[in-house]
Design a protein around this motif. Sequence first.
Motif, PDB file in Angstrom:
ATOM      1  N   GLY A 115       0.818  -1.219   0.000  1.00 38.11           N
ATOM      2  CA  GLY A 115       0.000   0.000   0.000  1.00 38.11           C
ATOM      3  C   GLY A 115       0.847   1.262   0.000  1.00 38.11           C
ATOM      4  N   GLN A 116       1.916   1.271   0.785  1.00 35.36           N
ATOM      5  CA  GLN A 116       2.797   2.439   0.832  1.00 35.36           C
ATOM      6  C   GLN A 116       3.497   2.657  -0.501  1.00 35.36           C
ATOM      7  OE1 GLN A 116       5.461   1.997   4.166  1.00 35.36           O
ATOM      8  NE2 GLN A 116       3.813   2.132   5.657  1.00 35.36           N
ATOM      9  N   LEU A 117       3.925   1.580  -1.138  1.00 32.49           N
ATOM     10  CA  LEU A 117       4.560   1.709  -2.452  1.00 32.49           C
ATOM     11  C   LEU A 117       3.572   2.232  -3.488  1.00 32.49           C
ATOM     12  CD1 LEU A 117       6.851  -1.429  -2.715  1.00 32.49           C
ATOM     13  CD2 LEU A 117       7.557   0.950  -2.809  1.00 32.49           C
ATOM     14  N   ALA A 118       2.351   1.734  -3.448  1.00 31.74           N
ATOM     15  CA  ALA A 118       1.325   2.211  -4.387  1.00 31.74           C
ATOM     16  C   ALA A 118       1.046   3.693  -4.161  1.00 31.74           C
ATOM     17  CB  ALA A 118       0.050   1.399  -4.228  1.00 31.74           C
ATOM     18  N   ALA A 119       1.015   4.111  -2.908  1.00 28.14           N
ATOM     19  CA  ALA A 119       0.772   5.523  -2.595  1.00 28.14           C
ATOM     20  C   ALA A 119       1.899   6.397  -3.115  1.00 28.14           C
ATOM     21  CB  ALA A 119       0.608   5.708  -1.099  1.00 28.14           C
ATOM     22  N   SER A 120       3.139   5.928  -3.016  1.00 25.37           N
ATOM     23  CA  SER A 120       4.251   6.743  -3.509  1.00 25.37           C
ATOM     24  C   SER A 120       4.243   6.813  -5.025  1.00 25.37           C
ATOM     25  CB  SER A 120       5.588   6.205  -3.000  1.00 25.37           C
ATOM     26  OG  SER A 120       5.894   4.968  -3.598  1.00 25.37           O
ATOM     27  N   ARG A 121       3.667   5.825  -5.693  1.00 24.05           N
ATOM     28  CA  ARG A 121       3.574   5.856  -7.158  1.00 24.05           C
ATOM     29  C   ARG A 121       2.437   6.758  -7.638  1.00 24.05           C
ATOM     30  NH1 ARG A 121       4.552  -0.216  -6.765  1.00 24.05           N
ATOM     31  NH2 ARG A 121       6.803  -0.350  -6.977  1.00 24.05           N
ATOM     32  N   GLU A 122       1.527   7.111  -6.757  1.00 24.09           N
ATOM     33  CA  GLU A 122       0.406   7.967  -7.122  1.00 24.09           C
ATOM     34  C   GLU A 122       0.773   9.445  -7.134  1.00 24.09           C
ATOM     35  OE1 GLU A 122      -2.930   7.165  -4.641  1.00 24.09           O
ATOM     36  OE2 GLU A 122      -3.053   5.075  -5.258  1.00 24.09           O
ATOM     37  N   THR A 123       2.012   9.757  -6.830  1.00 24.06           N
ATOM     38  CA  THR A 123       2.450  11.149  -6.754  1.00 24.06           C
ATOM     39  C   THR A 123       2.187  11.898  -8.056  1.00 24.06           C
ATOM     40  OG1 THR A 123       4.142  10.579  -5.152  1.00 24.06           O
ATOM     41  CG2 THR A 123       4.440  12.639  -6.326  1.00 24.06           C
ATOM     42  N   GLU A 124       2.495  11.280  -9.164  1.00 20.72           N
ATOM     43  CA  GLU A 124       2.343  11.944 -10.452  1.00 20.72           C
ATOM     44  C   GLU A 124       0.891  12.313 -10.718  1.00 20.72           C
ATOM     45  OE1 GLU A 124       3.523  11.163 -15.106  1.00 20.72           O
ATOM     46  OE2 GLU A 124       4.641  10.129 -13.521  1.00 20.72           O
ATOM     47  N   SER A 125      -0.027  11.415 -10.447  1.00 19.21           N
ATOM     48  CA  SER A 125      -1.436  11.728 -10.656  1.00 19.21           C
ATOM     49  C   SER A 125      -1.921  12.777  -9.659  1.00 19.21           C
ATOM     50  CB  SER A 125      -2.297  10.468 -10.583  1.00 19.21           C
ATOM     51  OG  SER A 125      -2.200   9.873  -9.323  1.00 19.21           O
ATOM     52  N   SER A 126      -1.363  12.779  -8.441  1.00 21.11           N
ATOM     53  CA  SER A 126      -1.733  13.799  -7.453  1.00 21.11           C
ATOM     54  C   SER A 126      -1.290  15.185  -7.902  1.00 21.11           C
ATOM     55  CB  SER A 126      -1.099  13.488  -6.096  1.00 21.11           C
ATOM     56  OG  SER A 126      -1.611  12.318  -5.562  1.00 21.11           O
ATOM     57  N   VAL A 127      -0.087  15.269  -8.445  1.00 19.89           N
ATOM     58  CA  VAL A 127       0.416  16.556  -8.934  1.00 19.89           C
ATOM     59  C   VAL A 127      -0.455  17.050 -10.081  1.00 19.89           C
ATOM     60  CG1 VAL A 127       2.344  17.662 -10.152  1.00 19.89           C
ATOM     61  CG2 VAL A 127       2.786  16.250  -8.136  1.00 19.89           C
ATOM     62  N   ASP A 128      -0.799  16.174 -11.008  1.00 22.51           N
ATOM     63  CA  ASP A 128      -1.657  16.570 -12.134  1.00 22.51           C
ATOM     64  C   ASP A 128      -3.033  17.017 -11.647  1.00 22.51           C
ATOM     65  OD1 ASP A 128       0.266  16.152 -14.091  1.00 22.51           O
ATOM     66  OD2 ASP A 128      -0.299  14.043 -14.360  1.00 22.51           O
ATOM     67  N   ALA A 129      -3.589  16.299 -10.685  1.00 21.50           N
ATOM     68  CA  ALA A 129      -4.898  16.674 -10.134  1.00 21.50           C
ATOM     69  C   ALA A 129      -4.823  18.044  -9.471  1.00 21.50           C
ATOM     70  CB  ALA A 129      -5.373  15.625  -9.133  1.00 21.50           C
ATOM     71  N   TRP A 130      -3.739  18.294  -8.734  1.00 24.53           N
ATOM     72  CA  TRP A 130      -3.575  19.584  -8.073  1.00 24.53           C
ATOM     73  C   TRP A 130      -3.450  20.702  -9.101  1.00 24.53           C
ATOM     74  CZ3 TRP A 130       0.335  23.314  -7.812  1.00 24.53           C
ATOM     75  CH2 TRP A 130       0.144  24.293  -6.837  1.00 24.53           C
ATOM     76  N   LEU A 131      -2.660  20.489 -10.146  1.00 27.87           N
ATOM     77  CA  LEU A 131      -2.500  21.504 -11.188  1.00 27.87           C
ATOM     78  C   LEU A 131      -3.833  21.805 -11.870  1.00 27.87           C
ATOM     79  CD1 LEU A 131       0.879  20.327 -12.705  1.00 27.87           C
ATOM     80  CD2 LEU A 131       0.474  22.501 -11.546  1.00 27.87           C
ATOM     81  N   ASP A 132      -4.602  20.777 -12.170  1.00 29.63           N
ATOM     82  CA  ASP A 132      -5.919  20.974 -12.788  1.00 29.63           C
ATOM     83  C   ASP A 132      -6.839  21.765 -11.859  1.00 29.63           C
ATOM     84  OD1 ASP A 132      -5.119  19.550 -15.021  1.00 29.63           O
ATOM     85  OD2 ASP A 132      -6.031  17.666 -14.345  1.00 29.63           O
ATOM     86  N   MET A 133      -6.817  21.411 -10.587  1.00 26.48           N
ATOM     87  CA  MET A 133      -7.679  22.069  -9.608  1.00 26.48           C
ATOM     88  C   MET A 133      -7.285  23.537  -9.422  1.00 26.48           C
ATOM     89  SD  MET A 133      -8.362  20.879  -5.675  1.00 26.48           S
ATOM     90  CE  MET A 133      -6.646  20.958  -5.242  1.00 26.48           C
ATOM     91  N   MET A 134      -5.990  23.815  -9.375  1.00 24.63           N
ATOM     92  CA  MET A 134      -5.515  25.176  -9.108  1.00 24.63           C
ATOM     93  C   MET A 134      -5.858  26.154 -10.223  1.00 24.63           C
ATOM     94  SD  MET A 134      -4.358  25.535  -6.146  1.00 24.63           S
ATOM     95  CE  MET A 134      -3.569  27.127  -6.234  1.00 24.63           C
ATOM     96  N   GLN A 135      -5.946  25.696 -11.445  1.00 23.08           N
ATOM     97  CA  GLN A 135      -6.215  26.595 -12.565  1.00 23.08           C
ATOM     98  C   GLN A 135      -7.547  27.320 -12.421  1.00 23.08           C
ATOM     99  OE1 GLN A 135      -5.649  24.354 -16.157  1.00 23.08           O
ATOM    100  NE2 GLN A 135      -3.429  24.413 -15.961  1.00 23.08           N
TER     101      GLN A 135
END
Length: 183
Positions: A115-135
């Motif tokens: 689970g921890q490894l999967a969470a660390s791999r989700e970083t890229e999608s989290s960054v993209d989601a944040w960028l989309d939200m911030m716009q």
Amino acid sequence: GGKNACSSHYINQKVLTQIVMTDIRCKAMWAQNSRETLRTQLLAREQNASVERTRTLQAELNAIGKRLPELDKLIQSAYEDKVLGRIPESVCVNLLNQYEAERREKQERHKELTGQLAASRETESSVDAWLDMMQDYAQLEELDRPTLVRLIQKIEISERYTVDDHEERDIHIYYNFVGYIEA
């Protein structure tokens, strides 16, 4: 700790609201105008922080992956030794209980690490989601609670300190998904 561990930090709500709104607008404009630069910076920061953590998690996961088959063999061997009369039943039961307890512990830790490894791999999608939200917040006019909860994880306000005969303080705004972003 209370007052003995940390001094009281106070900032006027209107001032803090203005600072947060300005920071949100700034980050939103940055997300709109320099999306790839900001994305690269955020991913590089996260990758640097998580490379060592991922390596450690993966090493522990590999060790558990090797140990679980060993435990299965040990359990089978202990049972066979008991059946063949090589060891007394009490010793066999004790060994089986120890091996089972270790196997359960290793299996739980394996799930946790996966689970921890999967969470660390989700970083890229989290960054993209944040960028989309911030716009959506480049023209933010009013800071309300739902916006604050959606965007901000926490705000840290440091103690006042004096620089060139005037007081200053650091304010760090930590955003959901990406944390603190240096300006």
